[in-house]
Design a protein around this motif. Structure first.
Motif, PDB file in Angstrom:
ATOM      1  N   ARG A 430      -3.968 -31.981 -29.399  1.00 48.24           N
ATOM      2  CA  ARG A 430      -3.427 -30.772 -30.032  1.00 48.24           C
ATOM      3  C   ARG A 430      -2.830 -29.846 -28.971  1.00 48.24           C
ATOM      4  O   ARG A 430      -3.381 -29.676 -27.888  1.00 48.24           O
ATOM      5  N   PHE A 431      -1.688 -29.228 -29.310  1.00 52.28           N
ATOM      6  CA  PHE A 431      -1.033 -28.281 -28.411  1.00 52.28           C
ATOM      7  C   PHE A 431      -1.378 -26.846 -28.809  1.00 52.28           C
ATOM      8  O   PHE A 431      -1.229 -26.465 -29.966  1.00 52.28           O
ATOM      9  N   ASN A 432      -1.830 -26.067 -27.824  1.00 52.54           N
ATOM     10  CA  ASN A 432      -1.965 -24.621 -27.993  1.00 52.54           C
ATOM     11  C   ASN A 432      -1.002 -23.975 -27.005  1.00 52.54           C
ATOM     12  O   ASN A 432      -1.120 -24.190 -25.791  1.00 52.54           O
ATOM     13  N   PHE A 433      -0.041 -23.220 -27.518  1.00 61.15           N
ATOM     14  CA  PHE A 433       0.969 -22.607 -26.653  1.00 61.15           C
ATOM     15  C   PHE A 433       0.702 -21.112 -26.503  1.00 61.15           C
ATOM     16  O   PHE A 433       0.346 -20.436 -27.469  1.00 61.15           O
ATOM     17  N   THR A 434       0.897 -20.605 -25.274  1.00 64.93           N
ATOM     18  CA  THR A 434       0.772 -19.168 -25.032  1.00 64.93           C
ATOM     19  C   THR A 434       1.942 -18.713 -24.169  1.00 64.93           C
ATOM     20  O   THR A 434       2.451 -19.481 -23.345  1.00 64.93           O
ATOM     21  N   PRO A 435       2.392 -17.462 -24.348  1.00 62.66           N
ATOM     22  CA  PRO A 435       3.483 -16.961 -23.507  1.00 62.66           C
ATOM     23  C   PRO A 435       2.997 -16.765 -22.066  1.00 62.66           C
ATOM     24  O   PRO A 435       1.854 -16.374 -21.841  1.00 62.66           O
ATOM     25  N   LYS A 436       3.850 -17.071 -21.129  1.00 63.85           N
ATOM     26  CA  LYS A 436       3.531 -16.815 -19.725  1.00 63.85           C
ATOM     27  C   LYS A 436       3.902 -15.370 -19.409  1.00 63.85           C
ATOM     28  O   LYS A 436       5.043 -14.946 -19.634  1.00 63.85           O
ATOM     29  N   ASN A 437       2.933 -14.610 -18.915  1.00 63.30           N
ATOM     30  CA  ASN A 437       3.193 -13.222 -18.527  1.00 63.30           C
ATOM     31  C   ASN A 437       2.315 -12.873 -17.319  1.00 63.30           C
ATOM     32  O   ASN A 437       1.462 -13.672 -16.909  1.00 63.30           O
ATOM     33  N   PRO A 438       2.507 -11.679 -16.734  1.00 66.17           N
ATOM     34  CA  PRO A 438       1.759 -11.325 -15.514  1.00 66.17           C
ATOM     35  C   PRO A 438       0.238 -11.331 -15.679  1.00 66.17           C
ATOM     36  O   PRO A 438      -0.496 -11.474 -14.692  1.00 66.17           O
ATOM     37  N   THR A 439      -0.246 -11.181 -16.906  1.00 66.24           N
ATOM     38  CA  THR A 439      -1.698 -11.128 -17.115  1.00 66.24           C
ATOM     39  C   THR A 439      -2.299 -12.494 -17.447  1.00 66.24           C
ATOM     40  O   THR A 439      -3.504 -12.610 -17.668  1.00 66.24           O
ATOM     41  N   ASP A 444     -11.458 -21.012 -19.638  1.00 69.31           N
ATOM     42  CA  ASP A 444     -12.646 -21.834 -19.403  1.00 69.31           C
ATOM     43  C   ASP A 444     -12.580 -23.133 -20.204  1.00 69.31           C
ATOM     44  O   ASP A 444     -12.177 -23.142 -21.366  1.00 69.31           O
ATOM     45  N   GLY A 445     -12.996 -24.220 -19.567  1.00 69.99           N
ATOM     46  CA  GLY A 445     -13.055 -25.513 -20.247  1.00 69.99           C
ATOM     47  C   GLY A 445     -11.802 -26.345 -20.086  1.00 69.99           C
ATOM     48  O   GLY A 445     -11.779 -27.509 -20.498  1.00 69.99           O
ATOM     49  N   PHE A 446     -10.740 -25.770 -19.488  1.00 71.21           N
ATOM     50  CA  PHE A 446      -9.476 -26.496 -19.350  1.00 71.21           C
ATOM     51  C   PHE A 446      -9.256 -26.928 -17.901  1.00 71.21           C
ATOM     52  O   PHE A 446      -9.466 -26.157 -16.957  1.00 71.21           O
ATOM     53  N   GLN A 468      -7.496 -30.858 -26.387  1.00 71.80           N
ATOM     54  CA  GLN A 468      -6.494 -29.819 -26.618  1.00 71.80           C
ATOM     55  C   GLN A 468      -5.768 -29.471 -25.326  1.00 71.80           C
ATOM     56  O   GLN A 468      -6.379 -29.376 -24.264  1.00 71.80           O
ATOM     57  N   PHE A 469      -4.443 -29.298 -25.445  1.00 69.14           N
ATOM     58  CA  PHE A 469      -3.635 -28.762 -24.360  1.00 69.14           C
ATOM     59  C   PHE A 469      -3.594 -27.234 -24.459  1.00 69.14           C
ATOM     60  O   PHE A 469      -3.601 -26.677 -25.564  1.00 69.14           O
ATOM     61  N   GLN A 470      -3.532 -26.583 -23.331  1.00 76.69           N
ATOM     62  CA  GLN A 470      -3.231 -25.152 -23.268  1.00 76.69           C
ATOM     63  C   GLN A 470      -2.000 -25.033 -22.383  1.00 76.69           C
ATOM     64  O   GLN A 470      -2.067 -25.285 -21.177  1.00 76.69           O
ATOM     65  N   ILE A 471      -0.854 -24.687 -22.968  1.00 81.83           N
ATOM     66  CA  ILE A 471       0.418 -24.736 -22.244  1.00 81.83           C
ATOM     67  C   ILE A 471       1.081 -23.366 -22.253  1.00 81.83           C
ATOM     68  O   ILE A 471       1.268 -22.750 -23.313  1.00 81.83           O
ATOM     69  N   GLU A 472       1.422 -22.893 -21.066  1.00 82.63           N
ATOM     70  CA  GLU A 472       2.105 -21.597 -20.930  1.00 82.63           C
ATOM     71  C   GLU A 472       3.615 -21.827 -20.946  1.00 82.63           C
ATOM     72  O   GLU A 472       4.125 -22.700 -20.246  1.00 82.63           O
ATOM     73  N   ILE A 473       4.319 -21.027 -21.740  1.00 81.51           N
ATOM     74  CA  ILE A 473       5.776 -21.149 -21.856  1.00 81.51           C
ATOM     75  C   ILE A 473       6.387 -19.753 -21.749  1.00 81.51           C
ATOM     76  O   ILE A 473       6.004 -18.841 -22.485  1.00 81.51           O
ATOM     77  N   LYS A 474       7.329 -19.607 -20.846  1.00 83.11           N
ATOM     78  CA  LYS A 474       7.991 -18.316 -20.680  1.00 83.11           C
ATOM     79  C   LYS A 474       8.917 -18.046 -21.876  1.00 83.11           C
ATOM     80  O   LYS A 474       9.648 -18.927 -22.323  1.00 83.11           O
ATOM     81  N   GLY A 475       8.864 -16.816 -22.383  1.00 80.02           N
ATOM     82  CA  GLY A 475       9.743 -16.423 -23.484  1.00 80.02           C
ATOM     83  C   GLY A 475       9.264 -16.853 -24.854  1.00 80.02           C
ATOM     84  O   GLY A 475       9.977 -16.680 -25.845  1.00 80.02           O
ATOM     85  N   LEU A 476       8.050 -17.404 -24.944  1.00 80.35           N
ATOM     86  CA  LEU A 476       7.529 -17.875 -26.229  1.00 80.35           C
ATOM     87  C   LEU A 476       7.208 -16.697 -27.140  1.00 80.35           C
ATOM     88  O   LEU A 476       6.588 -15.720 -26.716  1.00 80.35           O
TER      89      LEU A 476
END
Length: 683
Positions: A430-439, A444-446, A468-476
């Motif tokens: 499973r893909f979990n996407f989050t925006p990439k930002n300065p914070t 934990d667990g990844f 599960q994947f945790q993937i950071e994407i700029k501009g998401l």
């Protein structure tokens, strides 16, 4: 002859952790335990693959609802009579649970003789009785609701197995009844399915009704990665010319336990003589030795002296076919690997059919829906001692010279590709996407790879326990509403199913040399999202679009990179994970604009080119090119809308002379929109 390019379109390997087969103190496997934790929900949707134990999960939940939650009765509804056997008596106390599952024989209407009218009357008698559990078919339940009304079922549990048979279509009676039950709000509903999408791309539930369901999801990845024995699953579509029966042994391995689904007599793959087709397959496998008098299985001697036991479920003699079918259901033989070797079927041995030893599901001709393909693949994905590899093969006729045959072949080819793309998504973590930002920071667990988490880059983390994947994407774009967040978390596969079934998208994605990928990833996917989720605002629709296309394209890019990794590492179960991570590292920055510039169907074409002869591929491409049209008013309107967004972001309109193909296409669309508007083409 079958094409020489025999390459699986999907090949996935798993770690065999054994986790999905281990039971807790109550006798519950992980999926069942996860579902039981939500037993107090009035409306519960269980999305879980074949062999994960949905039937038993329902038993645990239903017993709690009957004895601890005050419900009067439980009614289990299955699509066909054969599946009713999945809900037979189970001594759950022997496993550690506090009650046994018991169904009085007279209330398992899947086993009852007689007409549908008699079974409907039995439902009425059950509702007046003090007994607790009834099992019946979808058809019996529909007729019973028509006869007695929804009010008669108040304070009861209605459990619907194979829930994908339901839809919001006004022609779907079961869907209509469920909508009435939900509106009345006097029953509990447990819905179970291994494929929460339909082959006709119609929604299963309305968005309003779906919001009321609490969802338990157990992925294919969790299920297969947690097996004890099965390590590899291959899925391929292969093309042939002539009669399939002449060359079927080129994809059959007589040493593998196999289910062969021969083509419908109405399909172009059929010879129109199904009995002769079965005889021909049997003759190809060896020398017929007669029929086993007890089981009804055909006995066929191989050249090496081994005798194959073949179950023929195609025979028109009902008595013979019923005896074979009954033999296959013999619970005493369930764990006997040598009981049967081959099953040949037409409309049977698909949904709900349980043969744990099946290593190869071979389907000749395209089936009517993606759902059916997923169900057939599920016949081969059971875990069993000594079974390390399983495969699904879809054998499809190449086109011949006639225009009608080419058109049919094109449709079948595109449907097969759609099924392959969808299964790739279904089988992936499973893909979990989050925006990439300065914070942004590590979670934990990844596991973030050998180099660990890098705050200066877009990171890819993987949780080996949850898959599960945790993937950071700029501009998401992140979803704002609860419903949009649920879709991004739970329903991306359903969105992708709608996209890969979109004929325009897949035709252009594979065969249009001048395609600008954003026309598919942004415009076409955007339209599908708007049509599928009209209740979401524009921002949430865009968030769902971005999450869905990211999941599809990352899987495709990872597969391309993983093929080399897999070959080098001899089918490492981490190949796909490594492929996703490698793609993220290879690009300068993983942003949503970059992902949108990837053609989602590029890898599918590469596989097709290896599977189909060059001449046939040219015929298919020519047939699609011949019907390609210029921009439609609707497409021009969508592009003009994108051009307006471009102006807001850049402070200028897209340029028709731009070197950027997507900017140029938006400019063309905006100009066409103005022209169509002047011509009065819009209301």
């Amino acid at each position: 002859m079958i094409s020489s390019g025999h390459v699986p379109s999907v090949s996935v390997t798993y770690a065999r952790t054994g986790a999905s087969t281990r039971a807790n103190a109550f006798g519950m496997r992980p999926m069942q335990e996860r579902a039981y934790e939500r037993r107090g929900e009035q409306y519960l949707l269980i999305k879980s693959p074949p062999a994960s134990g949905k039937s038993r999960a329902l038993m645990f939940i239903a017993l709690d609802k009957l004895y601890n939650q005050g419900l009067k009765q439980a009614i289990i509804v299955v699509p066909e009579r054969s599946i009713g056997a999945s809900f037979s008596d189970e001594p759950l106390t022997k496993l550690g649970f506090w009650a046994d599952w018991t169904v009085q024989p007279k209330w398992n209407l899947c086993n009852a003789p007689g007409s549908e009218g008699g079974k409907v009357s039995s439902v009425g008698a059950f509702l007046e009785s003090e007994d607790k559990v009834l099992v019946c078919t979808h058809a019996t339940f529909r007729f019973a609701v028509d006869k007695f009304g929804v009010e008669k079922f108040d304070d009861r549990l209605i459990a619907v197995d194979e829930f994908h048979h339901v839809s919001v279509s006004p022609d779907n009676k079961l869907g209509l009844h469920l909508g009435q039950f939900i509106a009345r709000d006097k029953v509990h509903i447990v819905a179970m399915t291994g494929s929460y999408f339909r082959g006709d791309a119609v929604a299963v539930l309305s968005p309003e009704d779906e919001e009321k369901f609490d969802t338990v999801t157990y992925t294919y990845y969790e299920q297969l990665n947690g097996y004890e024995y099965l390590k590899q699953l291959d899925i391929g579509y292969f093309f042939y010319s002539g009669s399939y029966a002449d060359d079927i042994l080129k994809v059959l391995d007589p040493t593998e336990k196999t289910i062969v689904h021969i083509p419908s007599v109405n399909s172009r793959e059929s010879t129109k003589d199904k009995i002769r087709e079965v005889e021909h397959i049997i003759e190809e496998l060896g020398e017929w030795q007669g029929t086993d008098p007890v089981t009804g299985f055909q006995l066929v001697k191989r050249p090496d002296g081994r005798v194959l036991k073949i179950a023929d479920l195609v025979d028109d003699d009902t008595a013979k076919r019923d005896r074979v079918s009954a033999s296959l259901k013999d619970s005493a033989q369930k764990n006997n690997r040598e009981y049967v070797d081959f099953i040949i079927a037409l409309g049977m041995a698909k949904e709900g059919f349980d043969w744990i030893w099946c290593e190869h599901a071979l389907t000749v001709g395209y089936r009517s829906s993606l759902t059916e393909i997923v169900q057939i693949i599920g016949r081969a994905t059971r875990d069993a001692p000594g079974k390390t590899r399983a495969r699904f093969t879809n054998l499809i006729a190449e086109p011949d010279a006639t225009e009608e045959a080419v058109r049919e072949a094109v449709n079948d080819t595109l449907k097969a590709i759609a099924a392959s793309l969808l299964m790739e998504q279904v089988l992936a973590p499973r893909f979990n996407f989050t925006p990439k930002n300065p914070t942004s920071g590590p979670i934990d667990g990844f596991d973030y790879g050998d180099q660990g988490y890098d705050p200066k880059k877009c990171n890819v983390g993987f949780n080996h326990q949850t898959g599960q994947f945790q993937i950071e994407i700029k501009g998401l774009t992140e979803p704002k509403s609860k419903e949009a967040a649920r879709i991004c978390q739970e329903d991306l596969t359903e969105v992708i199913a709608a996209f890969v079934q979109d004929k325009t998208a897949i035709e252009r994605g594979i065969f249009d040399d001048e395609l600008v990928p954003e026309e598919l990833t942004r415009v076409r996917m955007g339209k599908i999202i708007k049509d599928k989720y009209p209740g979401l605002d524009e921002g949430d629709q865009e968030a769902v679009r971005q999450h869905a296309i990211a999941a599809l394209n990352l899987t495709q890019q990872a597969k391309q990179l993983a093929i080399g990794e897999r070959d080098a590492e001899q089918n490492s179960n981490t190949a796909l994970i490594d492929g996703v991570r490698k793609f993220a590292m290879d690009v300068r920055e993983l942003d949503i604009d970059l992902i949108d510039r990837v053609n989602p169907f590029g890898e599918a074409y590469a596989i097709l080119a290896k599977s189909m002869s060059e001449d046939s591929l040219k015929q298919v491409a020519a047939a699609i090119a011949a019907k390609r049209t210029s921009l439609t008013p609707e497409e021009a309107k969508d592009l003009a809308f994108r051009a307006v967004k471009f102006k807001k972001e850049r402070g200028r309109l897209p340029s028709i002379s731009s070197s950027d193909a997507w900017e140029k296409r938006m400019a063309e669309g905006a100009a066409a929109f103005v022209r169509f508007k002047d011509e009065g083409r819009y209301d």
